[in-house]
Design an enzyme around this catalytic site. Structure first.
Site, PDB file in Angstrom:
ATOM      1  N   ASP A  30      53.676  32.000  19.920  1.00  0.00           N
ATOM      2  CA  ASP A  30      52.230  32.175  20.131  1.00  0.00           C
ATOM      3  C   ASP A  30      51.508  31.850  18.828  1.00  0.00           C
ATOM      4  O   ASP A  30      52.082  32.002  17.747  1.00  0.00           O
ATOM      5  CB  ASP A  30      51.942  33.629  20.553  1.00  0.00           C
ATOM      6  CG  ASP A  30      50.580  33.788  21.224  1.00  0.00           C
ATOM      7  OD1 ASP A  30      50.538  34.022  22.443  1.00  0.00           O
ATOM      8  OD2 ASP A  30      49.547  33.671  20.515  1.00  0.00           O
ATOM      9  N   THR A  85      44.332  31.097  31.213  1.00  0.00           N
ATOM     10  CA  THR A  85      43.384  30.133  31.785  1.00  0.00           C
ATOM     11  C   THR A  85      42.129  30.900  32.183  1.00  0.00           C
ATOM     12  O   THR A  85      41.876  31.141  33.360  1.00  0.00           O
ATOM     13  CB  THR A  85      43.977  29.416  33.020  1.00  0.00           C
ATOM     14  OG1 THR A  85      44.483  30.407  33.929  1.00  0.00           O
ATOM     15  CG2 THR A  85      45.097  28.474  32.650  1.00  0.00           C
ATOM     16  N   GLU A 146      53.594  32.667  38.669  1.00  0.00           N
ATOM     17  CA  GLU A 146      53.996  34.042  38.391  1.00  0.00           C
ATOM     18  C   GLU A 146      53.143  34.975  39.255  1.00  0.00           C
ATOM     19  O   GLU A 146      51.939  34.797  39.335  1.00  0.00           O
ATOM     20  CB  GLU A 146      53.704  34.300  36.898  1.00  0.00           C
ATOM     21  CG  GLU A 146      54.076  35.649  36.419  1.00  0.00           C
ATOM     22  CD  GLU A 146      55.547  35.916  36.628  1.00  0.00           C
ATOM     23  OE1 GLU A 146      56.376  35.164  36.110  1.00  0.00           O
ATOM     24  OE2 GLU A 146      55.861  36.885  37.351  1.00  0.00           O
ATOM     25  N   ARG A 149      52.337  41.944  38.898  1.00  0.00           N
ATOM     26  CA  ARG A 149      51.203  42.877  38.884  1.00  0.00           C
ATOM     27  C   ARG A 149      51.248  43.645  37.583  1.00  0.00           C
ATOM     28  O   ARG A 149      52.314  44.097  37.172  1.00  0.00           O
ATOM     29  CB  ARG A 149      51.322  43.894  40.035  1.00  0.00           C
ATOM     30  CG  ARG A 149      51.273  43.309  41.410  1.00  0.00           C
ATOM     31  CD  ARG A 149      51.892  44.278  42.399  1.00  0.00           C
ATOM     32  NE  ARG A 149      53.288  44.550  42.067  1.00  0.00           N
ATOM     33  CZ  ARG A 149      54.019  45.527  42.597  1.00  0.00           C
ATOM     34  NH1 ARG A 149      53.496  46.358  43.465  1.00  0.00           N
ATOM     35  NH2 ARG A 149      55.284  45.701  42.253  1.00  0.00           N
ATOM     36  N   LYS A 206      49.870  30.270  44.342  1.00  0.00           N
ATOM     37  CA  LYS A 206      49.377  31.331  43.476  1.00  0.00           C
ATOM     38  C   LYS A 206      47.915  31.669  43.769  1.00  0.00           C
ATOM     39  O   LYS A 206      47.564  32.825  43.999  1.00  0.00           O
ATOM     40  CB  LYS A 206      49.549  30.918  42.007  1.00  0.00           C
ATOM     41  CG  LYS A 206      48.947  31.855  41.002  1.00  0.00           C
ATOM     42  CD  LYS A 206      49.553  33.243  41.095  1.00  0.00           C
ATOM     43  CE  LYS A 206      48.739  34.271  40.360  1.00  0.00           C
ATOM     44  NZ  LYS A 206      49.194  34.599  39.047  1.00  0.00           N
ATOM     45  N   GLY A 255      36.886  51.139  47.948  1.00  0.00           N
ATOM     46  CA  GLY A 255      36.408  51.849  46.758  1.00  0.00           C
ATOM     47  C   GLY A 255      35.460  50.961  45.984  1.00  0.00           C
ATOM     48  O   GLY A 255      34.689  50.206  46.583  1.00  0.00           O
ATOM     49  N   GLY A 259      39.135  44.179  40.148  1.00  0.00           N
ATOM     50  CA  GLY A 259      38.775  43.625  38.856  1.00  0.00           C
ATOM     51  C   GLY A 259      40.036  43.116  38.201  1.00  0.00           C
ATOM     52  O   GLY A 259      40.979  42.746  38.889  1.00  0.00           O
ATOM     53  N   CYS A 262      42.891  38.714  36.732  1.00  0.00           N
ATOM     54  CA  CYS A 262      43.333  37.676  37.674  1.00  0.00           C
ATOM     55  C   CYS A 262      42.422  37.479  38.878  1.00  0.00           C
ATOM     56  O   CYS A 262      41.830  36.415  39.035  1.00  0.00           O
ATOM     57  CB  CYS A 262      44.743  37.986  38.164  1.00  0.00           C
ATOM     58  SG  CYS A 262      45.953  37.753  36.870  1.00  0.00           S
TER      59      CYS A 262
HETATM   60  C1  UDX Z   1      47.016  40.611  40.819  1.00  0.00           C
HETATM   61  C2  UDX Z   1      48.033  40.221  41.899  1.00  0.00           C
HETATM   62  O1  UDX Z   1      48.384  41.373  42.666  1.00  0.00           O
HETATM   63  C3  UDX Z   1      49.259  39.619  41.269  1.00  0.00           C
HETATM   64  O2  UDX Z   1      50.168  39.196  42.265  1.00  0.00           O
HETATM   65  C4  UDX Z   1      48.839  38.448  40.420  1.00  0.00           C
HETATM   66  O3  UDX Z   1      49.956  37.884  39.784  1.00  0.00           O
HETATM   67  C5  UDX Z   1      47.793  38.859  39.399  1.00  0.00           C
HETATM   68  O4  UDX Z   1      46.705  39.488  40.044  1.00  0.00           O
HETATM   69  P1  UDX Z   1      46.784  42.651  39.117  1.00  0.00           P
HETATM   70  O5  UDX Z   1      45.583  41.974  38.553  1.00  0.00           O
HETATM   71  O6  UDX Z   1      47.789  43.242  38.174  1.00  0.00           O
HETATM   72  O7  UDX Z   1      47.616  41.629  40.031  1.00  0.00           O
HETATM   73  O8  UDX Z   1      46.244  43.824  40.034  1.00  0.00           O
HETATM   74  P2  UDX Z   1      46.358  44.303  41.556  1.00  0.00           P
HETATM   75  O9  UDX Z   1      47.350  45.378  41.651  1.00  0.00           O
HETATM   76  O10 UDX Z   1      46.482  43.162  42.475  1.00  0.00           O
HETATM   77  O11 UDX Z   1      44.911  44.962  41.711  1.00  0.00           O
HETATM   78  C6  UDX Z   1      43.736  44.179  41.539  1.00  0.00           C
HETATM   79  C7  UDX Z   1      42.499  44.999  41.698  1.00  0.00           C
HETATM   80  O12 UDX Z   1      42.290  45.329  43.066  1.00  0.00           O
HETATM   81  C8  UDX Z   1      42.455  46.318  40.925  1.00  0.00           C
HETATM   82  O13 UDX Z   1      41.176  46.463  40.334  1.00  0.00           O
HETATM   83  C9  UDX Z   1      42.665  47.353  42.001  1.00  0.00           C
HETATM   84  O14 UDX Z   1      42.078  48.583  41.686  1.00  0.00           O
HETATM   85  C10 UDX Z   1      41.979  46.696  43.193  1.00  0.00           C
HETATM   86  N1  UDX Z   1      42.455  47.166  44.500  1.00  0.00           N
HETATM   87  C11 UDX Z   1      43.760  46.987  44.845  1.00  0.00           C
HETATM   88  C12 UDX Z   1      41.574  47.768  45.383  1.00  0.00           C
HETATM   89  O15 UDX Z   1      40.380  47.934  45.085  1.00  0.00           O
HETATM   90  N2  UDX Z   1      42.034  48.188  46.592  1.00  0.00           N
HETATM   91  C13 UDX Z   1      43.323  48.020  46.976  1.00  0.00           C
HETATM   92  O16 UDX Z   1      43.657  48.413  48.104  1.00  0.00           O
HETATM   93  C14 UDX Z   1      44.218  47.406  46.068  1.00  0.00           C
END
Ligand code: UDX
Length: 436
Positions: A30, A85, A146, A149, A206, A255, A259, A262
């Site tokens: 990096d 990205t 990838e 989570r 993805k 809810g 956020g 991703c």
């Molecule tokens: C996500 C994808 O799940 C993952 O496969 C990808 O590689 C990257 O983006 P991540 O950003 O770690 O992963 O979070 P994730 O668990 O998907 O949750 C995303 C957001 O959705 C969080 O803010 C979470 O609070 C919200 N969420 C999730 C809800 O509001 N309701 C739900 O039922 C589930």
């Protein structure tokens, strides 16, 4: 196998450590010297359960090292590219500066037969362009998205639910897929689906997976909006439709919405790319998904205002949570922190607590009051809002105990994660999202 991992952020650092933990010899590279210094000491530069352990093990075993020197990529058989990205400034598209820079820096060290495995989330069409740049070195580009989570990144990397390899047509592509199978030998050995596709499909897998997840969340949040004007309870609705295994209960948590680093940026980049391709209308719904998502933050703020009889001005409000989700210190595009900032903007005295994300939040929003201790944060509050469903708030905070600390008995459950009946019984006025 000898592997290099270019980019040691969330994705790359976890990937490097996970690959070492399954027996490979890995160098993580990096440009950020501080990140490399911390990783070299076995310290994770961010909160991720299980990462410090596999970092230390990898370093102690001699199979894992980190450097800022790209020359050390030479000799690796597979070079993973996992740089960021982000969303471009002033637009929705993905910024490919870091991907381009990583490939440019890597080119001089590639040898005939090497594999360059792109892991970053990129707009469809990127891999084909990069493949042309890699081709003169005799290396082969594959696209290997990838799906990890945050919070479960180590497990998701070591034991993913599927593997996808986008390869070029012909023998070079077949050979590249074979090499990736060897890299991921424990998963492949236990029968994890390994899908070999072309570049465009791999890139789209993805973004479409993330678009689908975002859609599922905004769908249930749209139902919450309807529930709010009809007196229905969206949590019961989600349970009831979730029993249909074609629908499933996961990602139907209504809810304050999604956020993180991703989902928001990926759906926006997908829209931007679809427009460039002349197919904007195919994913026009993603704009709605985004808007529904943002409206839920307004709704949470409105509920606090309503709970405090029309104004939050000079009221003490305790915000439980700052991270975009539990088990993470990530505050990128965090709806939790956004709600806190909006309340502050309305003149409330906002106190925030979070088990992991306070330091990151303070750096971005120093104007807010941060308190490490949950009970200390609750003391004297006129209203409490739960915005990240950490166990510390969801399971371990009893409404009776909370009532001994606060001034008012108003609770807004921004994640529908509290036991509404128990809080009401303890004398609280409870407001959920999409619940009567
Ligand atoms: C996500 C994808 O799940 C993952 O496969 C990808 O590689 C990257 O983006 P991540 O950003 O770690 O992963 O979070 P994730 O668990 O998907 O949750 C995303 C957001 O959705 C969080 O803010 C979470 O609070 C919200 N969420 C999730 C809800 O509001 N309701 C739900 O039922 C589930």
């Amino acid at each position: 196998m000898h592997l290099s991992v270019i980019g040691c952020g969330y994705l790359g650092a976890v990937h490097a450590a996970a690959m070492a933990s399954i027996g490979h010899d890995v160098v993580g590279i990096d440009v950020d010297e501080r990140k490399i210094a911390s990783l070299s000491k076995g310290e994770a530069p961010f909160f991720e359960p299980g990462l410090p352990e596999i970092l230390s093990e990898g370093i102690a075993s001699g199979r894992l090292r980190f450097t800022t020197d790209m020359a050390e990529a030479a000799g690796a058989q597979v070079h993973f590219v996992g740089v960021g990205t982000p969303q471009v400034k002033g637009g929705y598209a993905a910024d490919l500066t870091y991907v381009d820079a990583a490939i440019d820096a890597l080119l001089p060290y590639l040898a005939e037969g090497d594999i360059v495995a792109g892991k970053s989330t990129v707009p469809v069409g990127t891999a084909a362009t990069l493949a042309e740049r890699v081709a003169p070195t005799g290396a082969t580009l594959v696209w290997n998205p990838e799906f990890l989570r945050e919070g479960w990144a180590v497990q998701d990397t070591i034991d993913p639910d599927r593997l996808v390899a986008g390869v070029p047509a012909g023998p070079a592509g077949e050979r590249a897929a074979e090499i990736l199978r060897k890299v991921y030998h424990p998963s492949v050995g236990k029968g994890t689906p390994f899908l070999v596709t072309d570049y465009a499909t791999a890139e789209l897998v993805k973004v479409s997976a993330n678009a689908f997840l975002a859609t599922k969340i905004s769908f249930i949040n749209a139902m919450a909006e309807i529930a709010e004007v009809t007196g229905a309870d969206v949590t019961q609705l989600a349970d009831a439709i979730g029993y249909d295994d074609r629908i499933g209960r996961k990602f139907l948590g209504a809810g304050i919405g999604f956020g993180g680093g991703c989902l928001p940026k990926d759906i926006r980049a997908f829209s931007a790319r679809a427009e460039e391709l002349g197919r904007g209308e195919s994913v026009a719904f993603l704009r709605e998904i985004d808007e529904i998502n943002m409206r839920r933050r307004d709704r949470a703020v409105d509920l606090v205002v309503e709970g405090l009889s029309g104004s939050v001005f000079k009221k003490n409000i305790t915000v439980l949570g700052a991270a975009f989700k539990p088990h993470s210190d990530d505050i990128r595009d965090s709806p939790a922190l956004d709600v806190a900032v909006r309340l502050h903007g309305l003149g409330a005295w906002v106190t925030i607590t979070d088990p992991a994300a306070i330091e990151n939040a303070r750096r971005i929003h120093p104007q807010l009051n941060y308190v490490d201790d949950r009970d200390e944060a609750l003391r004297g509050a006129d209203a409490v809002i739960v915005v990240t469903e950490w166990d510390e708030y969801r399971r371990q905070l009893s409404p009776e105990h909370a009532a001994t600390l606060t001034q008012g008995r108003i609770v807004i459950d921004g994640r529908n994660c509290l036991d509404a009946a128990a809080w009401r019984e303890a004398g609280w006025t409870y407001y959920g999202m999409g619940r009567p």
